[in-house]
Design a protein around this motif. Structure first.
Motif, PDB file in Angstrom:
ATOM      1  N   ILE A  33       0.690  -1.144   0.081  1.00 32.34           N
ATOM      2  CA  ILE A  33       0.046  -0.021  -0.011  1.00 32.34           C
ATOM      3  C   ILE A  33       0.837   1.322  -0.001  1.00 32.34           C
ATOM      4  N   LYS A  34       1.759   1.490   0.579  1.00 32.69           N
ATOM      5  CA  LYS A  34       3.433   2.491   0.239  1.00 32.69           C
ATOM      6  C   LYS A  34       3.475   2.566  -1.066  1.00 32.69           C
ATOM      7  N   ASN A  37       0.379   4.159  -2.867  1.00 32.74           N
ATOM      8  CA  ASN A  37      -0.188   5.069  -2.360  1.00 32.74           C
ATOM      9  C   ASN A  37       0.708   5.669  -3.185  1.00 32.74           C
ATOM     10  N   LYS A  38       2.064   5.706  -4.090  1.00 32.02           N
ATOM     11  CA  LYS A  38       2.560   6.962  -4.483  1.00 32.02           C
ATOM     12  C   LYS A  38       2.233   6.627  -5.795  1.00 32.02           C
ATOM     13  N   LYS A  41      -1.320   8.796  -6.029  1.00 36.88           N
ATOM     14  CA  LYS A  41      -1.289   9.649  -4.859  1.00 36.88           C
ATOM     15  C   LYS A  41      -2.256  10.808  -5.155  1.00 36.88           C
ATOM     16  N   ILE A  44      -5.876  10.629  -4.325  1.00 33.93           N
ATOM     17  CA  ILE A  44      -6.141   9.815  -3.290  1.00 33.93           C
ATOM     18  C   ILE A  44      -6.125  10.910  -2.279  1.00 33.93           C
ATOM     19  N   GLU A  47      -4.885   9.367   2.171  1.00 30.82           N
ATOM     20  CA  GLU A  47      -3.873   7.553   2.021  1.00 30.82           C
ATOM     21  C   GLU A  47      -4.428   6.253   2.346  1.00 30.82           C
ATOM     22  N   VAL A  48      -4.747   5.541   1.832  1.00 28.90           N
ATOM     23  CA  VAL A  48      -4.958   4.042   1.972  1.00 28.90           C
ATOM     24  C   VAL A  48      -4.257   3.637   3.726  1.00 28.90           C
ATOM     25  N   GLU A  49      -4.624   2.897   4.414  1.00 28.09           N
ATOM     26  CA  GLU A  49      -3.645   3.091   5.590  1.00 28.09           C
ATOM     27  C   GLU A  49      -5.152   1.602   6.508  1.00 28.09           C
ATOM     28  N   GLY A  58      -9.150   3.957   2.579  1.00 24.87           N
ATOM     29  CA  GLY A  58      -8.648   5.345   1.727  1.00 24.87           C
ATOM     30  C   GLY A  58      -9.531   5.889   1.481  1.00 24.87           C
ATOM     31  N   TYR A  69      -7.181   0.807  -7.796  1.00 21.33           N
ATOM     32  CA  TYR A  69      -6.390   0.794  -6.574  1.00 21.33           C
ATOM     33  C   TYR A  69      -6.429  -1.062  -6.100  1.00 21.33           C
TER      34      TYR A  69
END
Length: 270
Positions: A33-34, A37-38, A41, A44, A47-49, A58, A69
């Motif tokens: 997801i890191k 998310n980039k 971006k 979004i 951010e998805v977390e 997210g 996503y």
């Protein structure tokens, strides 16, 4: 008032994993997801977390970006099973400096309804809810896509992910940071002698989707089997067979159909 989309994801049967396997899985998910998310971006808002326990959420600018996503995430973690809900609606309580979990509005309620219904359903693992009649079409298409995808072998899934890195599907207002997609190569592991070239100095060519066509072919990429055979050092025929039996082109065409169906989320209410 502008509408947004919320994506909620929950791991199926997460408590059945050992503590070590669960930790390894969560670390892998955090890494994926890191990167995603980039890559997303520009589409979004929050951010998805991880939000609570094994749930992930997210906030997105559109249902198209939320679904794309979700789709990439599900390909990355294959064959791990998930429940997901995608909601579409208004973002009514805006907490500027807080995460997605602190926000509220119709879009969050719709996403919660979608994932709760998916958890109760025996047929659907992901549902989209915007409270209008076109949801029936969107969800039928999404379910068909998921049923085909889960029939893939790990090898076919790796080819699918590689296809999405080289020729990602983008739609309308979804803007991808394509360089970030190259980081997803770390999730591709072939069991046999095939090894990816680690050099990331290659170009990414997003699929060009026709707006006015009455049928869909853009999911197919000519010459893909030849390109993969050279990259992986295997025969073109074996790759072509894996692409066909893995329904890779069909899955990409279905994805485009889903995105087009989402265009009509302002129709008649349920």
């Amino acid at each position: 008032m502008k509408n947004y989309s919320v994506l909620m994801i929950d791991l199926k049967n997460s408590r059945s994993y050992s503590i070590q396997d669960r930790n390894n899985l969560q670390n892998s998910i955090l890494n994926s997801i890191k990167i995603l998310n980039k890559a997303f971006k520009n589409s979004i808002k929050k951010e998805v977390e991880f939000s609570a326990g094994d749930e992930i959420q997210g906030l997105f600018t559109s249902p198209h970006s939320a679904y794309l996503y979700y789709r990439l995430f599900s390909i990355i973690i294959f064959p791990i099973e998930i429940h997901s809900g995608i909601g579409y609606g208004t973002w009514d309580i805006v907490m500027d400096n807080e995460s997605s979990t602190a926000q509220d509005g119709t879009v969050y309620h719709n996403a919660r309804k979608a994932i709760d219904e998916a958890k109760k359903s025996l047929e659907y693992s992901v549902l989209f809810y915007s409270s209008n009649q076109n949801d029936l079409i969107v969800n039928s298409l999404i379910n068909s896509c998921n049923l085909l995808a889960f029939k893939q072998s790990k090898y076919q899934n790796n080819l699918m992910l590689l296809t999405e890195i080289l020729y990602p599907i983008v739609y309308d207002n979804t803007i991808l940071e394509t360089e970030a997609l190259k980081e997803l190569l770390e999730f591709i592991q072939f069991e046999k002698k095939e090894n990816l070239i680690l050099d990331t100095n290659f170009s990414i060519e997003p699929a060009q989707i026709e707006k006015e066509s009455f049928y869909i072919t853009e999911g197919k990429k000519r010459g893909l089997s030849t390109q993969f055979s050279k990259l992986l050092g295997v025969s073109r025929q074996s790759v072509e067979k894996a692409i066909k039996t893995g329904n890779i082109y069909d899955l990409r065409n279905l994805t485009i159909a889903i995105l087009k169906a989402m265009d009509n989320t302002q129709g008649e209410s349920l």
